[in-house]
Write a protein that holds these residues in place. Structure first.
Motif, PDB file in Angstrom:
ATOM      1  N   ALA A   4      -7.157  41.633 -23.052  1.00 52.29           N
ATOM      2  CA  ALA A   4      -6.644  42.714 -22.364  1.00 52.29           C
ATOM      3  C   ALA A   4      -5.360  42.536 -21.473  1.00 52.29           C
ATOM      4  N   ALA A   5      -4.432  43.352 -21.756  1.00 50.62           N
ATOM      5  CA  ALA A   5      -2.948  42.888 -21.238  1.00 50.62           C
ATOM      6  C   ALA A   5      -2.353  44.222 -20.530  1.00 50.62           C
ATOM      7  N   GLU A   6      -1.983  44.149 -19.336  1.00 48.82           N
ATOM      8  CA  GLU A   6      -1.140  45.187 -18.735  1.00 48.82           C
ATOM      9  C   GLU A   6      -0.204  44.466 -17.854  1.00 48.82           C
ATOM     10  N   ALA A   7       0.815  45.170 -17.684  1.00 49.78           N
ATOM     11  CA  ALA A   7       1.757  44.595 -16.650  1.00 49.78           C
ATOM     12  C   ALA A   7       1.227  44.869 -15.137  1.00 49.78           C
ATOM     13  N   PHE A   8       1.406  44.049 -14.350  1.00 44.94           N
ATOM     14  CA  PHE A   8       1.120  44.230 -13.035  1.00 44.94           C
ATOM     15  C   PHE A   8      -0.573  44.276 -12.990  1.00 44.94           C
ATOM     16  N   SER A   9      -1.214  43.973 -13.952  1.00 45.92           N
ATOM     17  CA  SER A   9      -2.756  44.016 -13.687  1.00 45.92           C
ATOM     18  C   SER A   9      -3.314  42.934 -12.482  1.00 45.92           C
ATOM     19  N   VAL A  10      -2.366  41.874 -12.281  1.00 49.17           N
ATOM     20  CA  VAL A  10      -2.898  41.114 -10.955  1.00 49.17           C
ATOM     21  C   VAL A  10      -2.740  41.825  -9.847  1.00 49.17           C
ATOM     22  N   ASP A  11      -2.306  42.949  -9.852  1.00 45.43           N
ATOM     23  CA  ASP A  11      -2.386  44.081  -8.564  1.00 45.43           C
ATOM     24  C   ASP A  11      -3.492  45.110  -8.773  1.00 45.43           C
ATOM     25  N   ASP A  12      -3.558  45.585  -9.988  1.00 46.00           N
ATOM     26  CA  ASP A  12      -4.430  46.663 -10.177  1.00 46.00           C
ATOM     27  C   ASP A  12      -5.099  46.174 -11.615  1.00 46.00           C
TER      28      ASP A  12
END
Length: 715
Positions: free
Chosen positions: A151-159
């Motif tokens: 599963a990959a999404e930009a800025f997932s480290v924040d949300d």
């Protein structure tokens, strides 16, 4: 008696070692061929050596307080292309979603010649029905043949909400999956996705092995949780392996150097783990092993592993020949040619030897072997050369029959017009050239001082490579205690270790403390006893990264191996030797309860003596004689818990440099007990004081503290 058991699963053999938990002395070892073809895979071999070492030495299940194994399974899976096809579920919307599609288009990663890690992609538009989109994407990828998911999404480290929703859906379908935010907390979707893809690709194979091994340990009646070696030298629980198997890649070399550091009082050195086919070389600086981001298939990942350089030279390396004369050594080894070593052959069987050329694999150059009356064929090896040249002492694991080696090498030496000893020396020189080039580059990369860098040998073939190499390059050396089983010992005595990296542009005090607490919590979750966890926090201002490394002991492991406190005179002597200064110029200026700060002032003259520059070199040495911190110029203060703020503030104000870019703070180190709290990279005095306050909480007011600081520029 309480016992620690370490198991090392190699490509050829699986070894087990039992160690007394109180004295750290070896109780016994067991070896068996690695069970690659068994129904239970390598887990079968693990169980065999486990039962073997327990039965042979009357170890009861309730006496085992720690059990861990290291495995090459993840590494081998990648090298052999034995990986799952990975389906990448990319989440996003609008222009950012389009960029996410590009960043997560990993394609096929070539792992080895003709071996690929295959990936497929599906996109979920998060501006519409996310839940339905996730289900549709997984079904599409499944129909395309994907058996593991990312599963990959930009800025997932924040949300991480959307990535976690993908993982939950995969879990409901009993499909292995990895979220990029679980693999790394760093920004950089492309590298984060690539790292997660590698992790997901080996999950099915590693899940099966982990479950079999864990079940076998439980059935043996051992209640202590199974731990697994990581590539950074620490261990983690088998449950963590199920989620992050990528951390076990390259754990074999990590186990070796971890084992060596348990026994060796090493400040600066190179560790050579020598097997039959190759030598793994790693760097130790200030008593710590150097770490870097690993590459897979030539691509950078966010996987931190020991910086290990491998050279195709080992004890079994064969001698290349041309026109009947030695021209090189390696990379093929004796077992590839299916021949025995000459030096481990009965000398009486080497009758009328004739030099013959063999090609172990199609396309290989010629290698030297001998054929004797009676049909005996053996090859000429590095082990034979080292024994002939006198580098392998009596009682060493690699010691063989010098008489047999001399007889076997006679035909080659005659062709070369020299004695067998001279021929052996020439072959050793070929090997030293290859190993030496890698060693020199490693030392250069980490700014090692050749004058104080010690070579340490480990592995069964250590004496076939390290003594000659050290002599050639002018370094002191020694062979590690219990060198033949050093990797297995490293597994048995390993510490729990974990790291958290987070992208933060301008970190606040709360950001830094938050990352520290997360790293500590992860180490405890992986099996570290809470009271033993120590956390080091680093701030990388250039890459805008806050990094926290937590290291802790497993249950009942509370003291160092071979801990011996040295006297003040002995410590000073070691510092003098390291600095190369006269004893009168070296003095102890501060101390904690376990560490001692020594300085020496040097005067440097420039411009024909018109400019005189004084520098105060610092060496921070522990009570066992290992130098833990070296700086060419530093200011040092002796403080206590009640006064450390005053000392830190004074040094920061005194050494801060102001220029067009603003204030450039010094690198600050606060030392209490055995802990060196590295506060370098902080951007404000408030950050330094805040993090130090967290680290120093709970100590008595009169606890001694060392404060040291160096200029960040020109240090």
């Amino acid at each position: 008696m309480k016992v620690r058991i370490g198991i090392d699963v190699g490509g050829t053999f699986t070894d087990a070692v039992a160690i007394d938990n109180d004295t750290y002395e070896i109780i016994g070892t067991v070896k068996t061929p690695t069970t690659h073809t068994a129904e239970a895979g390598v887990a079968a071999g693990i169980v065999q050596v486990l039962h073997g070492v327990m039965e042979q030495h009357n170890i009861k299940p309730e006496d085992v307080v720690f059990i861990a194994h290291g495995t090459t399974q993840a590494t081998n899976a990648l090298l052999e292309g034995d990986v799952a096809q990975v389906g990448i579920v990319t989440l996003g919307s609008g222009l950012q979603g389009a960029k996410c599609k590009s960043d997560t288009n990993v394609g096929d990663i070539e792992l080895a010649a003709g071996k690929f890690l295959r990936t497929k992609n599906a996109f979920v538009d998060t501006s519409s029905d996310v839940e339905a989109g996730i289900k549709s994407a997984i079904e599409q990828l499944f129909s395309d043949g994907s058996t593991s998911y990312v599963a990959a999404e930009a800025f997932s480290v924040d949300d991480p909400t959307n990535e976690n929703a993908v993982i939950a859906e995969c879990s409901d379908r009993e499909l292995p999956a990895t979220a990029t935010n679980d693999i790394s907390k760093l920004y950089g979707l492309a590298i984060r996705t690539r790292t997660a893809v590698v992790n997901a690709s080996i999950m099915p194979k590693m899940l099966e092995a982990a479950n079999m091994t864990d079940k076998s340990i439980r059935e043996a009646g051992i209640e202590s949780p199974l731990m697994v070696m990581r590539c950074d030298g620490g261990v983690m629980t088998v449950d963590e392996v199920r989620h992050r198997p990528i951390l076990t890649i390259l754990s074999g070399p990590a186990a070796g150097v971890a084992g060596a550091l348990m026994y060796e009082k090493l400040t600066d050195g190179l560790f050579f783990e020598v097997g039959g086919t190759s030598t793994d070389i790693s760097c130790v600086k200030d008593g710590k092993v150097m770490v870097k981001y690993a590459e897979v298939g030539g691509h950078k990942t966010y996987l931190s592993s020991l910086d290990v350089r491998t050279v195709g030279i080992g004890g079994g390396s064969m001698v290349q020949i041309s026109d009947g004369k030695a021209v090189d050594v390696g990379p093929r080894s004796a077992h590839i040619a299916n021949l025995d070593y000459e030096v481990y052959t009965d000398a009486e069987k080497i009758v009328n030897p004739r030099l013959v050329a063999v090609r172990p694999m199609d396309g290989d150059p010629e290698y030297a072997a001998i054929k004797c009356d009676g049909g005996l064929r053996v090859c000429l090896t590095m082990a034979g050369a080292a024994n002939l040249a006198g580098f392998v002492p009596e009682g060493d694991y690699a010691r063989g029959s010098v008489e047999a080696a001399r007889a076997a090498w006679a035909p080659l030496a005659a062709n070369m017009g020299m004695s067998v000893e001279e021929a052996a020396a020439q072959v050793l020189a070929f090997a030293a050239k290859k190993n030496g080039a890698v060693a020199e580059q490693l030392m250069k990369d980490y700014g090692m001082d050749p004058r104080t860098t010690v070579y340490v040998g480990g592995g069964g073939g250590a004496s076939t490579v390290v003594p000659h190499l050290a002599k050639t390059m002018g370094h002191t050396f020694h062979i590690a205690k219990n060198a033949p089983v050093i990797s297995t010992i490293g597994v048995a005595l390993a510490m729990v270790r974990d790291m958290v990296e987070r992208s933060v542009t301008n970190p606040t005090d709360d950001d830094i403390v938050s990352v520290r607490r997360e790293a500590e919590a992860r180490a405890i979750k992986m099996g570290a006893a809470p009271g033993t966890v120590e956390v080091t926090v680093e701030v990388d201002t250039q890459r805008h990264v806050v990094r926290a490394i937590a290291v802790g002991a497993t249950e009942l492991r509370s003291k160092d191996v071979n801990a011996t406190r040295l006297s003040a005179d002995e410590l000073k002597k070691l510092v003098v030797e390291n600095l190369g200064e006269g004893a009168d110029n070296v003095s102890e200026v501060a101390h904690s309860s376990e560490l001692f700060a020594y300085t020496a002032t040097t005067t440097e003259k420039k411009l024909f003596g018109l400019l005189i520059k004084k520098r105060t070199a610092l060496r921070l040495i522990d009570s066992e004689g290992v130098i833990r911190l070296q700086r060419p110029n530093a200011d040092v203060l002796q403080e206590t818990i009640s006064s450390w703020r005053k000392g830190v503030t004074a040094l920061v104000e005194d050494l801060t440099v102001y220029n067009d870019g603003g204030a450039n703070l010094p690198n600050v180190y606060v030392v209490v007990g055995k802990r060196i709290i590295d506060l370098s990279g902080m951007t404000s005095l408030e950050q330094i004081l805040s993090l130090a306050s967290v680290e120093l909480g709970g100590y008595p007011s009169d606890e001694p503290v060392i404060i040291a600081a160096t200029l960040r520029l020109g240090d």
